[in-house]
Design an enzyme around this catalytic site. Structure first.
Site, PDB file in Angstrom:
ATOM      1  N   HIS A 166     -20.666  27.208   6.159  1.00  0.00           N
ATOM      2  CA  HIS A 166     -20.654  25.892   6.788  1.00  0.00           C
ATOM      3  C   HIS A 166     -21.852  25.682   7.717  1.00  0.00           C
ATOM      4  CE1 HIS A 166     -18.329  22.261   7.490  1.00  0.00           C
ATOM      5  NE2 HIS A 166     -18.417  22.405   8.801  1.00  0.00           N
ATOM      6  N   SER A 211     -19.885  17.811   7.534  1.00  0.00           N
ATOM      7  CA  SER A 211     -18.547  18.198   7.978  1.00  0.00           C
ATOM      8  C   SER A 211     -17.735  16.920   8.250  1.00  0.00           C
ATOM      9  CB  SER A 211     -18.648  19.104   9.199  1.00  0.00           C
ATOM     10  OG  SER A 211     -17.433  19.750   9.465  1.00  0.00           O
TER      11      SER A 211
END
Length: 661
Positions: A634, A521
């Site tokens: 994610h 990320s």
């Protein structure tokens, strides 16, 4: 290098504990234990633990997801959320045993059971569309539908957690447990969260953004509903983000967690008190430069809904979690702003619960190389601590683990920074070893003293592991966490590289010619940035990363506000600045072999970010490899498909082996 450290495959052997709930009499704890079953899928069941004897019994059975356990006020029943009917619904089971019975049958399911202290009322959270009725029931029939386009007129039409919006909003439903009557408490196209009953059971407080434009306003107000008159009152002034209200035992005040958005997403969470008679708000931690929330990172599935700030039985103090200097602890704050640490130590306390008389606390802990996640109990003063569970001892006692060593060092501007280093498993004095730098996501999060399976796997393969909290991280005060906003690739990059230089100067076992770097990320952004600005690293792995801030603005589920919050500009205002801080701009300078890992259903950092980076590298014939994880979002590294999580870990270590061994 072959060692007896933890392997990627050992993920299958772990038990993951969360959401401990102490019974009203303080004698029992119900908690969630998640395992990976023989089909390599997650399975969560409820377990009961007798606090004094430490005996544990499996309370619910079957290949289900049984979560969110909550005691009835008399301790005779446990309500919980389960998918055993197909969708998540509320179920209950008698404490003395028997079969679970289904409480809700809503069309789209229900979750988050909250019980009144008088025991005959229940509030649940139910997703509803504008046309749904509470009378609509869950069905198991699957009807084949023709293909049709997805059409939206909303700004927010997808999320990483849920995918494309189905036009539902979270509403609160009151259930009378004696009559079965169901009453919808909220209305409109708004999401409603964190309901709490008043002590007498006649009022309900909750949080919501019911503004004219919830998509572009980011506050969250507290509302109170009078169950007798059905009147709703807004208690706050639409200028702060508040959540998890809790009533004081005398019913005169609410505790809240929240912030004023002064530093947008980097604003510290604080503990507040709201006087229900005068509507006076008091920030109890305003003079304390600490994040009043658990923001520590681990990969052991410890996440559960926050309990918020829990009142003392004497109405004059609150108990809450806060993250500071690489640890999350349990604290107490009084109404005159005196703060005391109740449970400390170099560890992450990630959940807590207390009994009706507050004679004891039960809390969940993740710690270093020793405790992936276990339960502890102590008195209100934090003394007489006892460990209640050792659910992963059977695995860990057969393995050699690397114990992290934390250290402090100075940034280029003199600011003190904190980092950790782990020696390779099987370390021998006099030999040199490769080192892998790990960079966390967020960026407003915190590496900590918590257990990290990923780091142990890397160490078991013969690598040292270095990790630290650069500017932008939580745990070191408001100015520290805010410092990265408007300076991505600047002060944060400097901090990370200073950490590497410090490690090379102080640990002579590190081979300077065999350095690797990885992160996910924001950590993936920083990995991309690093390899475009230095050739110090000989291998890199970028995960769920950002390579192009211009396209991120429009493709990420948070891009339309996160870009402005973090970079203090927008695509319309200054596209040149967003391109300047995009790693893709520097791809021609990348010499480090780069492995790209990305989930195909990642809507936080969509896979097009990886695709752009991969094509740019590949066209230049630079060493790269692109691994796409199907049906994953994610959260792959923390809660994704177990089999894919193992493949991911092996991809990381195999890439390092190829270029660092």
């Amino acid at each position: 290098m072959t060692t007896n450290g933890l392997s990627a495959q050992d993920l299958f052997e772990f038990s993951f504990l969360s959401d401990p709930q102490l019974s009203p009499d303080g004698k029992w704890v119900v908690f969630v234990k998640k395992v990976i079953n023989e089909k390599e899928k997650y399975q969560s069941n409820l377990f009961l633990l007798h606090v004094d004897s430490k005996e544990t019994t499996q309370f619910t059975q079957g290949n289900f997801s049984d979560v969110q356990p909550r005691w009835s006020s008399d301790g005779q029943y446990i309500f919980f959320t389960s998918n055993r009917s197909g969708k998540q619904q509320i179920w209950k089971i008698a404490f003395n045993g028997g079969e679970a019975s289904q409480v809700t049958t809503f069309k789209r399911g229900a979750s988050q059971p909250v019980l009144s202290s008088v025991g005959n009322k229940l509030i649940v959270t139910v997703p509803l569309t504008a046309s749904d009725s509470l009378e609509d029931k869950e069905t198991k029939e699957k009807t084949e539908e023709k293909l049709k386009p997805y059409i939206t007129t909303n700004l927010v039409y997808k999320s990483d957690a849920k995918g494309f919006s189905d036009e539902t909003f979270d509403h609160l439903v009151l259930i009378d447990l004696e009559t079965g009557t169901q009453t919808l408490l909220t209305d409109g196209q708004y999401n409603h969260h964190s309901p709490a009953f008043s002590p007498a059971g006649m009022h309900v407080a909750y949080s919501a953004n019911r503004s004219e434009d919830p998509e572009q306003t980011f506050f969250s107000d507290i509302y109170q509903l009078d169950l007798a008159t059905n009147d709703t009152e807004k208690l706050t002034s639409s200028d702060k983000r508040f959540y998890t209200p809790n009533y004081s035992p005398d019913g005169t005040k609410l505790s809240l967690l929240g912030d004023d958005l002064e530093y947008t997403g980097a604003t510290l969470t604080r503990v507040w008190s709201l006087d229900l008679a005068t509507k006076e708000l008091s920030c109890l931690t305003s003079e304390w430069d600490v994040e009043c929330h658990d923001v520590a990172i681990n990969d052991m599935g410890t996440g559960a809904a926050s309990a918020g700030a829990v009142w003392s039985k004497t109405n004059d103090a609150l108990f809450f979690l806060a993250s500071e200097l690489g640890s999350t602890h349990l604290y107490q704050v009084t109404l005159d702003k005196q703060i005391t640490k109740i449970v400390g130590g170099k560890r992450q306390v990630y959940a807590f619960s207390t009994d009706k008389n507050q004679d004891r606390f039960v809390y969940a802990v993740s710690q270093s190389a020793a405790i992936p996640g276990d339960l502890f109990v102590s008195t209100l003063s934090g003394s007489e601590e006892q460990r209640l569970t050792t659910v992963n001892e059977h695995l860990l006692e057969t393995k050699t683990l690397s114990a992290p060593e934390d250290f402090r060092f100075k940034a280029n501007d003199g600011t003190e920074l904190q980092g950790w280093i782990m020696k390779p498993v099987g370390f021998k004095e006099g030999e040199t070893y490769p080192l892998v730098l790990e960079i966390h996501g967020g960026p407003h999060a915190m590496y900590s003293h918590a257990f990290m399976h990923e780091f142990q796997v890397i160490a078991s393969k013969g690598y040292g592991v270095l990790y630290m909290n650069p500017r932008g991280s939580h745990g070191y005060g408001q100015q520290f966490v805010d410092a990265v906003r408007g300076d991505y690739g600047g002060i944060d990059y400097d901090d990370v590289m200073v950490a590497v230089d410090y490690a090379l100067e102080n640990y002579d076992w590190i081979d300077v010619s065999r350095l690797g770097v990885t992160g996910g990320s924001y950590g993936g952004f920083m990995t991309n940035w690093i390899v475009g600005h230095t050739n110090k690293f000989k291998a890199a792995v970028t995960q769920r990363s950002i390579s192009n801030w211009l396209s991120f603005y429009g493709v990420s589920d948070i891009g339309y506000f996160f870009t402005e919050w973090e970079h203090k500009t927008t695509v319309m205002e200054d596209p040149e600045e967003l391109w300047r801080i995009s790693p893709l701009r520097y791809v021609k300078d990348v010499q480090t072999p780069l492995l790209i890992l990305h989930s195909e259903n990642d809507y936080r950092c969509p896979i097009e970010q990886a695709e752009q980076l991969y094509i740019a590298l590949k066209q230049q014939k630079k060493p790269t490899r692109f691994v796409r994880f199907p049906e994953s979002n994610h959260e792959l590294s923390r809660s994704g498909d177990p089999g894919l999580r193992i493949i991911r870990l092996n991809e990381i270590t195999d890439w390092c082996d190829q270029y660092l061994k």
